[in-house]
Each structure stands twice: as C-alpha cells, then as structure tokens.
Write an enzyme that holds these catalytic residues in place. Sequence first.
Site, PDB file in Angstrom:
ATOM      1  CD  GLU A  52      -2.707  -1.380   2.394  1.00  0.00           C
ATOM      2  OE1 GLU A  52      -3.751  -2.046   2.377  1.00  0.00           O
ATOM      3  OE2 GLU A  52      -2.177  -0.990   3.467  1.00  0.00           O
ATOM      4  CG  ASP A  76      -8.733   0.424  -0.472  1.00  0.00           C
ATOM      5  OD1 ASP A  76      -7.944  -0.271   0.187  1.00  0.00           O
ATOM      6  OD2 ASP A  76      -8.854   0.313  -1.702  1.00  0.00           O
ATOM      7  CG  ASP A 126      -8.863  -3.664  -5.683  1.00  0.00           C
ATOM      8  OD1 ASP A 126      -8.182  -4.021  -4.713  1.00  0.00           O
ATOM      9  OD2 ASP A 126      -9.704  -4.404  -6.233  1.00  0.00           O
ATOM     10  CG  HIS A 208     -17.143 -23.292  25.760  1.00  0.00           C
ATOM     11  ND1 HIS A 208     -17.395 -24.500  26.384  1.00  0.00           N
ATOM     12  CD2 HIS A 208     -17.129 -23.567  24.428  1.00  0.00           C
ATOM     13  CE1 HIS A 208     -17.542 -25.459  25.494  1.00  0.00           C
ATOM     14  NE2 HIS A 208     -17.378 -24.919  24.287  1.00  0.00           N
ATOM     15  CD  GLU A 284     -17.190 -25.730  17.722  1.00  0.00           C
ATOM     16  OE1 GLU A 284     -16.620 -25.287  16.702  1.00  0.00           O
ATOM     17  OE2 GLU A 284     -16.597 -26.299  18.663  1.00  0.00           O
TER      18      GLU A 284
END
Length: 405
Positions: A52, A76, A126, A208, A284
């Site tokens: 970039e 961008d 792009d 978890h 999940e």
Amino acid sequence: MAPRVVVVEADGGSRGNPGPAGYGAVVRDPETGEVLAERSESIGVATNNVAEYRGLIAGLAAAAELGAAEVEARMDSKLVVEQMCGRWQIKHPGLRPLAAQAAGLVERFAAVRFSWIPRERNRHADALANAAMDAAAGAAPVAPAVAPPRVVEPPRGLGPEPAGREQAREAAARAAVERTTGTDPATAPASWEPRPSFTATRLILVRHGETEYTEQRRYSGRGDVPLSDRGRAQARATGDRVAELAPTVAAVVSSPLSRCTATAEAIAAALGGVPVRRADDLIECDFGAWEGRTFAEVREGWPGEMDAWLASTAVSPPGGESFAAVAERTRRALDALVEAYPGETVVVVSHVSPIKLALRDALAAGDAFLHRLFLDAAGISVLDRWPDGGIAVRTVNDTAHLPTP
C-alpha cells in the site's frame, strides 16, 4: 500545460500477507475524471501495508512528474492514511522508511490532502494492484478490468494549506528518527529478534468452560448447551487468570452461545466489569446430523462421511458446516478485532474449532495440526498480531489456573 490539481488513487496488497505482492496507482483530472497516469508493479514477497505504501509513493511520484502543484491522495487503507496524517504512530520499523519516502514526496507539492475511501471507489487502483499481485505469484498476466475514466468529486478544500505538509513533515521526522535498516519485510532476512509486544494487538483466546456434552465427549456445535457446575467454576478461575495476564483489556468478545457468554461474563467481572460484546462469526462449527452424538456413534452411523470429513477441511458433516467455512469466518472476526483495537488487548471467548483454526493459521501449519492439537475446556491461548501481518504465538492451551478434578 501542467495540471495544478490532481487526484491520486493508490492501492496495494499481497496474496498471503506476506506473499506475492504488488501495487497500483492512478492519477486523474479532478474535474473530468480523465486518467493522466497509471503505475503498477510486482514487488516480490511483501505485506499488504508495504504494498500500500509503495502504491502511494508511485502515485505521488507520478503526480510530481506531471508537474502538479496540489494533490488529493485517496486510499482504502486506513492505516496508511492515518499514519500520513500523523494521527497514528508508525509502529512497525519496516514501514518507517516507506513513510519517510512518501513524506519526502509530499514536500514537493504546495498542498496534499489524504482521505480514506471505501474499496468500491478505489476499483481502478485495486485492479492494477491485483494484476501486479497475479504477476508476482506467477499467474498469467490479465488486463485489469477497470471502469472507463469517470468524473470524480473535486478535492475538498485544497489550496495553500500548510496542515497536510506539516503532518507529512512530522511523519517523515518520526520515520527518520525511528528508521532501522534492513527491516522491510519484503527484503529483510529472517530474524529471531523479538518484536516489541506493545505495538501488537494481543488476542487472548479462551475456550468456554465445560458442559455436559464436554464431559460426555459429544459433538457440541450450534446446540446451546449451558455450562455445568464444573464449567462455571472453570470460568471463574479463567477470569482470575486473564486478569493476571492482562490487567487492562480493551474488550471481551464472545460467541453468541451461552456456554461462551457465561464464560465471557465471568472474565469480564474479574476485569472490573468490561462490557461483553457478541460476534456471530466466533460461533462453533455446525456439526449437522452429528450434533449431540459421540465419536463412536458417528463412526458407526456415518463411516464413509466420517472418513471424508477427517480427510479434508472442505468436507461438511451431513447438514453441517466445513472447517474451511469456519476458518474463513474466524479470520474475518479476528481481522476485524485487530483493525478495531490496534496495540490493545482483546479477550476472545469461543469454541474448540475456531480457536484451533486460528492457531493453525497463526503457526502456518497444515490441516493435520487440527487433529493433533488438544484444547481443554477453559484453556487459554495467546497470540500477538501486528498491523503488517506479523504474528507471534505466545501460549497454547494454558490450563494451570484450572481446579483439579
């Protein structure tokens, strides 16, 4: 006659970050949209951010060659725009020489204004960048499909404005002071030297706590199975451990299923009440017809489907979701967090599949990694991610904080 004011649209990218990279830049007449100059180049292996910056440099150089006095530079890449405006620090040493080079070019104009635009408004640059990336990757060159010259909005408030030059001068000064030779990721040799962790976004990945399905070793996907008593105790212990690891946390982000949100809330409470935010992409894997069944039951009922699933991440359980699809949305979720919380710590509470896939990607491992890594309920893994795509895995499946059975 040299144009007084031009618009520069620039972009760059890589296939893999780092990977085969290239950039594109377009110089336009702000009133007619006429293309005055195009620049594109394959630059070998580099990161998105390096490409970039190279696109910006090429666009500014082309504008200078045309004799322009004022430039509206549009990209961008929020990182490059914010750094060139002086609002964000240039943390990665590989970008500092490029920022200094861009700032030096800014000095050649009477005024330069940097602005962020959405990708759909940067399609020409792009497309040029994508063609350059294809060439860098060895693909057959394809002419970029770009729209014909179009009328673009005129620069906003251009004129003899010292602010843009002042910001660029500050960026150049910072980059010059901090510059380190040989640190461009595109050309620097591999090094064991650790990067400063304070410049990275730290992701604390937490599986978890236990549920009844965990204890019974059943496939537990989209079914909303709550934490067991043991799982709730694990969540509290994990909260204490996370508070030790990271006293200051910017956000706690959770899968929407209750076994994760309950774990996340326990962690947030230990951190002093940090709000819990839900992210659907962290949910999940959908195990479809296998939901709630044990491995033995699935092996008996779907032997062929099980073999195909174990052999390829592109294969889904009957009525379910492939690991390839889970990996894609997990990357999307983590990329969004890195962009939203640069240089900060984020706790991510999710499930075994998304966390395994995130660690596989972070370690650049193959799919066999998924079957060889075990992640305990309420285990903690930690990885650092830098804006240029650099990654360091610091911890995998830390369970020292958990109560003994």
